[in-house]
Design an enzyme around this catalytic site. Sequence first.
Site, mmCIF file in Angstrom:
data_model
loop_
_atom_site.group_PDB
_atom_site.id
_atom_site.type_symbol
_atom_site.label_atom_id
_atom_site.label_comp_id
_atom_site.label_asym_id
_atom_site.label_seq_id
_atom_site.Cartn_x
_atom_site.Cartn_y
_atom_site.Cartn_z
ATOM 1 N N ASP A 65 0.859 -1.187 0.000
ATOM 2 C CA ASP A 65 0.000 0.000 0.000
ATOM 3 C C ASP A 65 0.894 1.234 0.000
ATOM 4 O O ASP A 65 1.964 1.226 0.619
ATOM 5 C CB ASP A 65 -0.891 0.004 1.250
ATOM 6 C CG ASP A 65 -2.090 0.894 1.070
ATOM 7 O OD1 ASP A 65 -3.213 0.368 0.939
ATOM 8 O OD2 ASP A 65 -1.929 2.144 1.047
ATOM 9 N N PHE A 74 -17.568 -8.903 -5.060
ATOM 10 C CA PHE A 74 -18.941 -8.681 -4.597
ATOM 11 C C PHE A 74 -18.959 -8.749 -3.070
ATOM 12 O O PHE A 74 -19.856 -9.329 -2.468
ATOM 13 C CB PHE A 74 -19.893 -9.705 -5.224
ATOM 14 C CG PHE A 74 -19.855 -9.695 -6.740
ATOM 15 C CD1 PHE A 74 -20.433 -8.658 -7.445
ATOM 16 C CD2 PHE A 74 -19.200 -10.694 -7.439
ATOM 17 C CE1 PHE A 74 -20.365 -8.623 -8.845
ATOM 18 C CE2 PHE A 74 -19.127 -10.672 -8.828
ATOM 19 C CZ PHE A 74 -19.723 -9.634 -9.537
ATOM 20 N N GLU A 132 -19.075 -4.961 3.014
ATOM 21 C CA GLU A 132 -18.376 -4.656 4.253
ATOM 22 C C GLU A 132 -19.168 -5.250 5.411
ATOM 23 O O GLU A 132 -20.393 -5.239 5.400
ATOM 24 C CB GLU A 132 -18.246 -3.139 4.430
ATOM 25 C CG GLU A 132 -17.207 -2.572 3.503
ATOM 26 C CD GLU A 132 -16.996 -1.075 3.682
ATOM 27 O OE1 GLU A 132 -17.280 -0.547 4.766
ATOM 28 O OE2 GLU A 132 -16.540 -0.445 2.710
ATOM 29 N N GLY A 165 -25.765 4.152 1.564
ATOM 30 C CA GLY A 165 -24.543 4.950 1.619
ATOM 31 C C GLY A 165 -23.362 4.030 1.423
ATOM 32 O O GLY A 165 -23.480 2.962 0.820
ATOM 33 N N CYS A 197 -19.441 2.354 -1.990
ATOM 34 C CA CYS A 197 -19.634 1.606 -3.231
ATOM 35 C C CYS A 197 -20.898 2.030 -3.963
ATOM 36 O O CYS A 197 -20.819 2.591 -5.058
ATOM 37 C CB CYS A 197 -19.665 0.116 -2.923
ATOM 38 S SG CYS A 197 -18.151 -0.409 -2.114
ATOM 39 N N LYS A 241 -23.553 1.286 7.631
ATOM 40 C CA LYS A 241 -24.399 0.121 7.889
ATOM 41 C C LYS A 241 -23.807 -0.605 9.100
ATOM 42 O O LYS A 241 -22.683 -0.265 9.519
ATOM 43 C CB LYS A 241 -24.487 -0.795 6.668
ATOM 44 C CG LYS A 241 -23.179 -1.449 6.287
ATOM 45 C CD LYS A 241 -23.419 -2.446 5.190
ATOM 46 C CE LYS A 241 -22.180 -3.259 4.927
ATOM 47 N NZ LYS A 241 -22.358 -4.268 3.918
HETATM 48 C C1 UGA Z 1 -21.973 -3.212 -1.815
HETATM 49 C C2 UGA Z 1 -22.550 -4.474 -2.501
HETATM 50 O O1 UGA Z 1 -23.628 -4.990 -1.732
HETATM 51 C C3 UGA Z 1 -21.459 -5.540 -2.639
HETATM 52 O O2 UGA Z 1 -21.978 -6.665 -3.361
HETATM 53 C C4 UGA Z 1 -20.281 -4.943 -3.418
HETATM 54 O O3 UGA Z 1 -19.218 -5.863 -3.554
HETATM 55 C C5 UGA Z 1 -19.765 -3.731 -2.665
HETATM 56 O O4 UGA Z 1 -20.832 -2.769 -2.540
HETATM 57 C C6 UGA Z 1 -18.633 -3.143 -3.450
HETATM 58 O O5 UGA Z 1 -18.874 -2.630 -4.543
HETATM 59 O O6 UGA Z 1 -17.476 -3.272 -3.032
HETATM 60 P P1 UGA Z 1 -21.442 -2.532 0.710
HETATM 61 O O7 UGA Z 1 -21.034 -1.194 0.187
HETATM 62 O O8 UGA Z 1 -20.586 -3.203 1.714
HETATM 63 O O9 UGA Z 1 -21.614 -3.591 -0.483
HETATM 64 O O10 UGA Z 1 -22.876 -2.313 1.370
HETATM 65 P P2 UGA Z 1 -24.337 -2.917 1.163
HETATM 66 O O11 UGA Z 1 -24.541 -4.057 2.062
HETATM 67 O O12 UGA Z 1 -24.635 -3.103 -0.258
HETATM 68 O O13 UGA Z 1 -25.201 -1.694 1.710
HETATM 69 C C7 UGA Z 1 -25.142 -0.419 1.053
HETATM 70 C C8 UGA Z 1 -26.067 0.552 1.702
HETATM 71 O O14 UGA Z 1 -27.416 0.224 1.402
HETATM 72 C C9 UGA Z 1 -25.991 0.644 3.224
HETATM 73 O O15 UGA Z 1 -25.995 2.003 3.591
HETATM 74 C C10 UGA Z 1 -27.246 -0.043 3.692
HETATM 75 O O16 UGA Z 1 -27.713 0.446 4.930
HETATM 76 C C11 UGA Z 1 -28.210 0.300 2.566
HETATM 77 N N1 UGA Z 1 -29.340 -0.635 2.413
HETATM 78 C C12 UGA Z 1 -29.109 -1.936 2.109
HETATM 79 C C13 UGA Z 1 -30.634 -0.164 2.531
HETATM 80 O O17 UGA Z 1 -30.863 1.031 2.779
HETATM 81 N N2 UGA Z 1 -31.670 -1.040 2.351
HETATM 82 C C14 UGA Z 1 -31.465 -2.348 2.049
HETATM 83 O O18 UGA Z 1 -32.460 -3.084 1.882
HETATM 84 C C15 UGA Z 1 -30.146 -2.811 1.936
#
Ligand code: UGA
Length: 450
Positions: A30, A153, A156, A276, A279, A339
């Site tokens: 890094d 995929f 976090e 949020g 990603c 989250k």
């Molecule tokens: C997301 C994708 O889910 C992963 O598959 C992907 O690999 C990753 O981005 C990436 O591009 O690296 P992540 O950013 O860890 O993963 O978070 P998510 O679990 O997708 O949640 C994203 C946001 O959506 C959070 O703020 C969560 O609170 C919100 N969310 C999620 C909702 O508001 N409602 C839902 O039903 C689900």
Amino acid sequence: MRISVIGTGYVGLVTGACLAEIGHEVVCSDSDAEKIKILESGGIPIYEPGLENVIPQARKLDRLRFRANPAEAVRAGDAIFICVGTPPLPNGDADLSAIDHVARVIATEATSPKLVVEKSTVPARTGQELKRALSVYGRKSSVTFHVASNPEFLREGTAVGDFLHPDRIVVGVESEIAERQLKEIYQPVLDRKFNCPVHLNACPEGPAPQWLVTTINSAELIKHASNSFLALKISYANMLADLAEKLGADIQEVVRAMGLDPRIGASFLAAGLGFGGFCLPKDLQAFVHLAERSGVDFSMLREVEKINKQRIDRAIEKLRSALWVVRGKQIAVLGLAFKPNTDDIRFAPAIDLVNRLLSEGARVRAYDPQATERARATLPQIEYATSAYDAATDAEALFIATEWGEFAKLDWGRIRDLMARPLVIDGRNLLSPREIRNLGFEYRAFGRPD
Ligand code: UGA
């Protein structure tokens, strides 16, 4: 195999640690020397459940090393995973300068053939540019490079499990050698032949991951298309929630029934403060730009973004309608991470909410189980509580901004007694309206009747 991972953010560190876990010899590097120092001394610079088992285990077996000098990492690996950041530029496009820089280091430092794997999230056709960059920057060398795209995929909070037990592994390749090498790298995951880390208990039953071989352009598109679709689902649920409120329906009941249809699926239909993180918001923006540049009108996704931004307005409207005057009042905010199960606050709806509360003249006292230290650096002007109870003390309203599991298990009777006014605005529809109202709370949620 000998593998190098360039970039040790959430994706790079999980990728490097898990590749070592399944048996490879990994060198992670890094440009942030401080981060490497922490890792070398046995620390872990981020909170990601499972890494505390996987990293020490791999280091004990001498399969995982950390280096500040990327050139050293480049020379060490037969395959090089590029996991550097692609943050948004002011116009929403992805900033690919870190990828360009890594391409230059690889092209000039490599002394043997390399498989160069693009893992960072990038717009389609970046692989083609990467190939060109490697050949231009490496014009004085005779080393052969094979480029592949292998989108991640990982979510976090559950990234270690997602890496070791994925539902699909997508490899975008243009040569048999690249496909063969990637297959060799992932074979233990495909066969589930590794010792499942303790925090995951055991490998899941059920079908093995799907191995999908595509072109590089398709692999890149799959990643943006997936994240944008997830964002679209969330905004759809949030629009439904607004409508349910007007019609006296309950969003939880609506999405539960919808999700039972396998064509729709139950996940990513949770309404509330919206999405949020580093990603979904940035990938959505970059995808819209990519579509526009390609002459395709994807304004549907602009709506997705707009709906998401309006979530904070809705939250403030709910607060105003309950409190009448917000200025000068003390508000508790539970949750700052974007989250649960992460300390990441980048583009967190909770942080936007706190900023809006401050601009409305409220006094904020916030609590998060993991993200407080990171939040303190960007939001020094609020008070940080040591517990949810501490945050609730003397507050005239309490927001649930992140659905940490521990918030559902709080002694809500105690919270009620500590608050100046027992008002909860549940930005994640975490609590049972009946139970919380029975305790004497005034309770507002998203898409559920008041
Ligand atoms: C997301 C994708 O889910 C992963 O598959 C992907 O690999 C990753 O981005 C990436 O591009 O690296 P992540 O950013 O860890 O993963 O978070 P998510 O679990 O997708 O949640 C994203 C946001 O959506 C959070 O703020 C969560 O609170 C919100 N969310 C999620 C909702 O508001 N409602 C839902 O039903 C689900």
